[in-house]
Every structure is written in C-alpha cells, then in structure tokens.
Motif scaffolding. Structure first.
Motif, short mmCIF file in Angstrom:
data_model
loop_
_atom_site.label_atom_id
_atom_site.label_comp_id
_atom_site.label_asym_id
_atom_site.label_seq_id
_atom_site.Cartn_x
_atom_site.Cartn_y
_atom_site.Cartn_z
N MET A 31 4.93 8.30 0.53
CA MET A 31 3.95 8.82 -0.65
C MET A 31 2.58 8.11 -0.36
SD MET A 31 4.63 8.68 -4.50
CE MET A 31 4.87 6.89 -4.68
N MET A 32 2.65 6.73 -0.53
CA MET A 32 1.40 6.07 -0.62
C MET A 32 0.81 6.07 0.83
SD MET A 32 0.41 5.29 -3.66
CE MET A 32 1.14 5.16 -5.29
N MET A 33 1.77 5.74 1.86
CA MET A 33 1.11 5.91 3.32
C MET A 33 0.40 6.94 3.35
SD MET A 33 3.18 5.75 6.79
CE MET A 33 3.49 7.12 6.99
N LYS A 181 -9.59 -10.45 4.75
CA LYS A 181 -10.58 -9.46 5.14
C LYS A 181 -11.20 -8.65 4.07
CE LYS A 181 -9.82 -10.20 9.36
NZ LYS A 181 -8.83 -10.99 9.53
N HIS A 182 -12.34 -7.96 4.29
CA HIS A 182 -13.06 -7.13 3.21
C HIS A 182 -12.17 -6.54 2.06
CE1 HIS A 182 -16.13 -7.76 6.14
NE2 HIS A 182 -17.18 -7.44 5.20
N LEU A 183 -11.13 -5.76 2.74
CA LEU A 183 -10.15 -5.10 1.91
C LEU A 183 -8.69 -5.80 2.24
CD1 LEU A 183 -11.11 -1.18 2.33
CD2 LEU A 183 -11.95 -2.84 0.87
N THR A 184 -8.01 -6.05 1.48
CA THR A 184 -6.67 -6.62 1.71
C THR A 184 -5.46 -6.12 0.95
OG1 THR A 184 -5.60 -8.84 1.96
CG2 THR A 184 -7.12 -8.48 -0.04
N SER A 185 -4.27 -6.26 1.52
CA SER A 185 -3.09 -5.92 0.59
C SER A 185 -2.11 -7.40 1.19
CB SER A 185 -2.57 -4.80 1.17
OG SER A 185 -2.27 -4.40 2.58
N TYR A 240 6.30 -0.28 13.35
CA TYR A 240 4.75 -0.75 12.91
C TYR A 240 4.19 -0.25 11.39
CZ TYR A 240 4.12 -3.61 17.24
OH TYR A 240 4.20 -4.69 18.34
N ARG A 241 5.11 0.71 10.92
CA ARG A 241 4.64 1.37 9.74
C ARG A 241 4.37 0.41 8.68
NH1 ARG A 241 9.76 5.27 10.10
NH2 ARG A 241 10.61 3.11 10.38
N MET A 242 3.03 0.87 7.91
CA MET A 242 2.91 -0.07 6.74
C MET A 242 3.68 0.08 5.46
SD MET A 242 -0.86 0.05 4.71
CE MET A 242 -2.04 -0.34 5.99
N PRO A 243 4.07 -0.80 5.05
CA PRO A 243 4.97 -0.79 3.85
C PRO A 243 4.40 -0.08 2.76
CG PRO A 243 5.12 -2.90 4.51
CD PRO A 243 3.97 -2.26 5.40
N GLU A 244 5.17 0.70 1.73
CA GLU A 244 4.59 1.59 0.79
C GLU A 244 3.67 0.60 -0.25
OE1 GLU A 244 4.83 5.39 -0.42
OE2 GLU A 244 4.31 4.55 1.57
N ILE A 245 4.18 -0.51 -0.62
CA ILE A 245 3.42 -1.51 -1.59
C ILE A 245 2.00 -1.74 -1.00
CG2 ILE A 245 3.31 -3.72 -2.51
CD1 ILE A 245 6.32 -3.42 -3.50
N CYS A 246 2.09 -2.31 0.40
CA CYS A 246 0.67 -2.45 0.97
C CYS A 246 -0.19 -1.24 0.90
CB CYS A 246 0.91 -3.05 2.16
SG CYS A 246 1.74 -4.71 2.58
N SER A 247 0.39 -0.10 1.31
CA SER A 247 -0.21 1.06 1.04
C SER A 247 -0.95 1.31 -0.42
CB SER A 247 0.53 2.37 1.53
OG SER A 247 0.76 2.09 2.88
#
Length: 403
Positions: A31-33, A181-185, A240-247
C-alpha cells in the motif's frame, strides 16, 4: 528570524499509523510502497520509481539492470562512500577509479574518458555533498561509447543543472534515505528511470525475480500465488523491497521535501559567507547553471597554513559541533589494498586497465589523493535555525583566531 522546522512531522506519523492499523496483512503489503513510488516519480518528473531497502541495494539492482556482467568494468569516483564501488563488486564486475575535478570534487569527465576500455559497460558518477555531477558531459561520453550512466545521488536531493533535477538526465539514478540524508526513514533507497526495460529489470532483480512484478507493479497478487501451477520466479533476484513503515515515513517526508532541502541550503550559505573571507579555505565550486542541495558544506583547507586537526580542535574548543573528514579514498581501503573481495578478485581479468594497476595503490587518482586529507565537511542539518546561527558565530570566531 527563520523558524524551527520538524524533520519528522505529523504526516509521517499518520502514514506509519495507517500501516500499523493493517496488522501487516499481506493483502495490504504494498500500500505505502506503491504510494511513495508514485509520489517520488511525480516529484522528480520520472516515469518510474522503484523503492529499495537501502541506497546500496539500489546500485546493485541498477548495475545488474544495465547488463553489467562478471569481469566487466564500471567507472566510479574514488572520493565518496565505498558503497558506490560495492555495487560494482556485488555484480562481480571491476570498479575502475576515475579522478575528480579539483574545484567541484566530483568525478571529472576527462578522467572518465581516459578510463574507457573495450570492457567498460557503465559509469556511476556521484553527486558529491549535494552538487550534481556533470551529467550532460558524462552522458555525451556514454553515448559515444554506448555505456549506461547510473547517477549515485544519495547526497543530492533536488540539486539542479540548468533547471533539470539531478538524476533526470541519465539512464538511472539512485537515492538513499539513510539517516543522514535530506529525506530519511532511517534506511531505504529509490531508483528512478524513464526506461521501461530498465525499470522492469530493476523491479524483478530487487523482488526475488518474480515474474508477476514490473516497472509499475511491486507485488504479486494473491490470486496468482494461490494457483498451484503458478511459476513465480523468472530470474534470479534479491529481496530488496522497502518495508511498508519506511515507505510511510518517506511518503510523509516528500510532503515537506522542499522545506527540508531549503534548510540545508540556508545553513550552508550562512557558513560560506564566513568561509569565503579566507583564502586558505576553498568551498566546493558551483558551476554556472548548477544548484547545490548541500547534504553537507564541503571545504578544502590549506593544510600547509592550518593543520586539519588543529582546525577541528579549535572549532570544537570554541563550542563547534565538530567537523567530518572525507572518506578514505575507496581504492586505498584495506579491502582493495589486500584484494579482500570475498572471492570476486577472480573476475579481475588480464590485462588490467592501464589507468589502474593490478594492485590498487596510491597514484591512481592524484587529484583525489591531494584533496582527501584536506577536506572539511560542515553539518547543514540544523532544524532549529538558532543552533545554526550559533555555529556560524563559533565558526567566525575560530577563523579569526586561526588566521
């Protein structure tokens, strides 16, 4: 008086809460990704954005998508974080180090040209410290020799060349959401491209080689996987998929991206005002038409006048937050010096590129070797501007005392 800004705002918290409310059900798994990829692509004016777990995995995926094979050569700069070269090694290829420009500190197009051989397959320029690489000239060279260009823009969000956002002029561009970095999770990364073939390859490489994913689709469907005859994997791939919380966090960050980037620019310019009064300090040069997004403010120190440690110690003594040095040049790290490459040294074919001896050693990139011990990196991530103003006054005092 410039205001206090929040690095993590209400949007980030709201979107994270939405993820937690799903109980991580697989039916809600992208969803978030999907939302963050669409938002990122829109912001950068790119056709495709593919999220990753970090900004090193992005390079691994992009290099593979570019068709780099075992023993091929990929041209990289030596003055940067070693992850750029790691991505090359992870693809069983050979990093070839091209020297940097003495004023911009970025990889030199002339040095790139001198490193091209019949084994070269790609170029990975780094937009160092927030200053875009010379993508126009680099892409001219790449077109001449039929090479892919993958920009490593981990440190450059919204930097520009003649109005074009850094990362939009090359085949692919990699971004990092690591904590500095400029934007971060905390961690995370993104690849952008306008090439559908590259986007499909990046997606499958980063998603376990699933046949059911692609440039615009990051997750296989429940209907597919419930079929006993379904063949999932069309190629080898990594997870290598980004986790939903990071997204979710990055989705929120994108809503105030301009504010976060602008704060670093304001801080850097305030520091530059003091630094430019002294001939023994030379800030990173910004060519006409280029806009620096200042991940950090990089300055070359005349160490014949003021020793690096003396400058750092005096700054801290006066209350300064400290100063970062540049990374050791990648090819001078012990892993390269000793060829401790987890067996990948077997892919280093003979004869070795004439611009890089078989043993990585001093002398390969003389300009970078001259710059590295002189570099000062000043923080720009002051979210309370009064803290930045205090640091500027401390810097002003330090410079007067050392002059």
């Amino acid at each position: 008086m410039k205001s206090l800004i929040k690095r993590i705002g209400e949007s980030e918290k709201k979107y994270v809460s939405e993820v937690l409310d799903t109980d991580f059900r697989s039916s809600k798994g992208s969803m978030m990704m999907t939302r963050v990829e669409q938002k990122f692509a829109e912001l950068f004016g790119a056709r495709y954005a593919i999220s990753h777990v970090n900004g090193t995995a992005t390079l691994h995926s992009a290099i593979a998508a570019a068709g780099v094979e075992a023993g091929d050569e990929v041209i990289v700069p030596p003055l940067t974080m070693s992850s750029t070269a790691f991505g090359v090694l992870q693809n069983n290829a050979v990093p070839i180090f091209a020297d940097v420009d003495e004023r911009t500190f970025n990889i030199s197009p002339d040095a790139i040209r001198n490193c091209v051989t019949d084994r070269t397959r790609a170029i990975i320029p780094v937009s160092l410290y927030g200053l875009p690489c010379d993508a126009v000239e680099i892409n001219k060279i790449a077109k001449e020799y039929h090479l892919a260009v993958i920009e490593d823009n981990a440190e450059c969000f919204m930097g520009k060349i003649d109005g074009n956002i850094a990362g939009t002029l090359s085949d692919m561009a990699s971004f990092s959401f690591q904590s500095s970095k400029h934007l971060t999770s905390g961690e995370g990364g993104m690849i952008i491209t306008n090439n559908e073939e590259y986007a499909n390859k990046v997606r499958r490489f980063s998603s376990l080689g699933y046949a059911g994913v692609g440039a615009m689709k990051g997750k296989i469907t429940k209907k597919d996987i419930q079929n006993p005859d379904y063949e999932r994997h069309c190629s080898m791939g990594w997870n290598y998929r980004m986790p939903e919380i990071c997204s979710a966090v990055i989705l929120g960050q994108l809503e105030h991206c301009e504010e976060l980037v602008q704060r670093r620019i304001e801080v850097a310019n305030m520091f530059r005002t003091e630094i430019e009064k002294y001939s023994w300090l030379i800030p990173q040069y910004i060519p006409d038409g280029f806009e620096n997004s200042y991940w950090t403010l990089a300055v070359q120190l005349d160490t014949k006048k003021i020793g690096w440690n003396r400058f750092r110690d005096k700054f801290i003594e006066n209350g300064g937050d400290g100063i970062y040095s540049a990374w050791q040049l990648t090819y001078l790290e012990p892993m390269f010096r000793d060829m401790a490459l987890q067996g990948r040294e077997v892919f280093f074919k003979e004869p070795f590129n004439i611009y890089n001896p078989k043993r990585y050693e001093k002398g390969i990139c003389p300009i970078a070797e001259k710059l590295q011990p002189r570099m000062l990196q000043f923080k720009t991530n002051y979210w309370d501007f009064t803290d930045a103003e205090k640091q500027a006054e401390i810097l002003k005092k330090t410079l007067k005392e050392l002059d």
